[in-house]
Design a protein around this motif. Structure first.
Motif, PDB file in Angstrom:
ATOM      1  N   UNK A 188      19.972 -11.294 -17.989  1.00 21.64           N
ATOM      2  CA  UNK A 188      20.992 -11.518 -19.012  1.00 21.64           C
ATOM      3  C   UNK A 188      20.656 -12.745 -19.861  1.00 21.64           C
ATOM      4  N   UNK A 189      20.228 -13.808 -19.229  1.00 14.42           N
ATOM      5  CA  UNK A 189      19.897 -15.026 -19.976  1.00 14.42           C
ATOM      6  C   UNK A 189      18.806 -14.758 -21.015  1.00 14.42           C
ATOM      7  N   UNK A 190      17.891 -13.835 -20.705  1.00 14.48           N
ATOM      8  CA  UNK A 190      16.808 -13.511 -21.638  1.00 14.48           C
ATOM      9  C   UNK A 190      17.313 -12.802 -22.889  1.00 14.48           C
ATOM     10  N   UNK A 191      18.403 -12.020 -22.774  1.00 17.49           N
ATOM     11  CA  UNK A 191      18.895 -11.282 -23.948  1.00 17.49           C
ATOM     12  C   UNK A 191      20.087 -11.956 -24.625  1.00 17.49           C
ATOM     13  N   UNK A 192      20.698 -12.941 -23.990  1.00 19.66           N
ATOM     14  CA  UNK A 192      21.888 -13.591 -24.552  1.00 19.66           C
ATOM     15  C   UNK A 192      21.687 -14.101 -25.982  1.00 19.66           C
ATOM     16  N   UNK A 193      20.538 -14.668 -26.345  1.00 16.04           N
ATOM     17  CA  UNK A 193      20.365 -15.130 -27.732  1.00 16.04           C
ATOM     18  C   UNK A 193      20.480 -14.014 -28.773  1.00 16.04           C
ATOM     19  N   UNK A 194      20.257 -12.766 -28.374  1.00 17.08           N
ATOM     20  CA  UNK A 194      20.427 -11.652 -29.314  1.00 17.08           C
ATOM     21  C   UNK A 194      21.892 -11.516 -29.717  1.00 17.08           C
ATOM     22  N   UNK A 195      22.815 -11.870 -28.810  1.00 19.71           N
ATOM     23  CA  UNK A 195      24.246 -11.831 -29.133  1.00 19.71           C
ATOM     24  C   UNK A 195      24.662 -13.110 -29.843  1.00 19.71           C
ATOM     25  N   UNK A 196      24.325 -14.249 -29.251  1.00 22.61           N
ATOM     26  CA  UNK A 196      24.795 -15.517 -29.806  1.00 22.61           C
ATOM     27  C   UNK A 196      24.166 -15.834 -31.149  1.00 22.61           C
ATOM     28  N   UNK A 197      22.994 -15.277 -31.414  1.00 24.93           N
ATOM     29  CA  UNK A 197      22.332 -15.537 -32.677  1.00 24.93           C
ATOM     30  C   UNK A 197      22.599 -14.506 -33.746  1.00 24.93           C
ATOM     31  N   UNK A 198      23.447 -13.516 -33.438  1.00 24.46           N
ATOM     32  CA  UNK A 198      23.633 -12.454 -34.420  1.00 24.46           C
ATOM     33  C   UNK A 198      25.075 -12.250 -34.859  1.00 24.46           C
ATOM     34  N   UNK A 199      26.041 -12.579 -34.034  1.00 22.35           N
ATOM     35  CA  UNK A 199      27.449 -12.373 -34.396  1.00 22.35           C
ATOM     36  C   UNK A 199      28.305 -13.517 -33.863  1.00 22.35           C
ATOM     37  N   UNK A 200      29.508 -13.633 -34.409  1.00 17.42           N
ATOM     38  CA  UNK A 200      30.514 -14.572 -33.909  1.00 17.42           C
ATOM     39  C   UNK A 200      31.225 -13.862 -32.772  1.00 17.42           C
ATOM     40  N   UNK A 201      30.919 -14.238 -31.554  1.00 12.48           N
ATOM     41  CA  UNK A 201      31.422 -13.547 -30.364  1.00 12.48           C
ATOM     42  C   UNK A 201      32.195 -14.533 -29.498  1.00 12.48           C
ATOM     43  N   UNK A 202      33.373 -14.141 -29.054  1.00 13.15           N
ATOM     44  CA  UNK A 202      34.205 -14.999 -28.190  1.00 13.15           C
ATOM     45  C   UNK A 202      34.475 -14.251 -26.886  1.00 13.15           C
ATOM     46  N   UNK A 203      33.919 -14.727 -25.814  1.00 13.40           N
ATOM     47  CA  UNK A 203      34.103 -14.087 -24.508  1.00 13.40           C
ATOM     48  C   UNK A 203      35.112 -14.886 -23.696  1.00 13.40           C
ATOM     49  N   UNK A 204      35.961 -14.173 -22.974  1.00  8.39           N
ATOM     50  CA  UNK A 204      36.978 -14.782 -22.113  1.00  8.39           C
ATOM     51  C   UNK A 204      36.986 -14.062 -20.772  1.00  8.39           C
ATOM     52  N   UNK A 205      37.406 -14.764 -19.742  1.00  7.63           N
ATOM     53  CA  UNK A 205      37.567 -14.167 -18.430  1.00  7.63           C
ATOM     54  C   UNK A 205      39.049 -14.158 -18.104  1.00  7.63           C
ATOM     55  N   UNK A 206      39.548 -12.987 -17.710  1.00  2.65           N
ATOM     56  CA  UNK A 206      40.956 -12.844 -17.348  1.00  2.65           C
ATOM     57  C   UNK A 206      41.028 -12.318 -15.920  1.00  2.65           C
ATOM     58  N   UNK A 207      41.691 -13.078 -15.061  1.00  2.00           N
ATOM     59  CA  UNK A 207      41.893 -12.635 -13.691  1.00  2.00           C
ATOM     60  C   UNK A 207      43.306 -12.106 -13.573  1.00  2.00           C
ATOM     61  N   UNK A 208      43.443 -10.905 -13.027  1.00  2.00           N
ATOM     62  CA  UNK A 208      44.773 -10.336 -12.938  1.00  2.00           C
ATOM     63  C   UNK A 208      44.821  -9.174 -11.968  1.00  2.00           C
TER      64      UNK A 208
END
Length: 109
Positions: free
Chosen positions: A87-107
């Motif tokens: 995942x770390x190897x592909x993460x820059x493809x997301x962070x460098x291409x769009x404005x993305x906001x990830x959240x974690x919700x426990x429920x």
């Protein structure tokens, strides 16, 4: 009885970034990221519950173009997934291409 479930919500805004920063957005990188991330998420037990561009924002200041909800059976599985080398190897493809906001919700389920 309900069990505790972990969800990751990611909202993506691409078109506004394309207008404001034309050199920033690379939709080919984002499409490649989408293709590569699914098997990584599934390897760690993640299940896509929602993946849609059919959205209506209730907040005028933030209107994402896409929403993704992924369920993991535990917080540990989520953390291991997004910390792994694949995942770390592909993460820059997301962070460098769009404005993305990830959240974690426990429920509860």
């Amino acid at each position: 009885i309900f069990g505790l479930k972990i969800h990751m919500l990611n909202v993506v805004k691409g078109s506004q970034m394309e207008t404001l920063y034309p050199d920033y957005v690379s939709f080919s990188s984002m499409e490649e990221y989408i293709r590569l991330v699914k098997p990584i998420v599934e390897r760690f037990g993640g299940r896509y519950l929602v993946r849609t561009e059919n959205l209506r924002s209730l907040s005028p200041e933030r209107a994402p173009d896409r929403a993704i909800v992924i369920r993991f059976d535990s917080r540990e599985r989520l953390d291991v997934c997004f910390a792994c080398g694949a995942y770390q190897a592909i993460m820059p493809k997301r962070t460098g291409s769009v404005d993305s906001r990830a959240m974690i919700a426990e429920g509860l389920e």
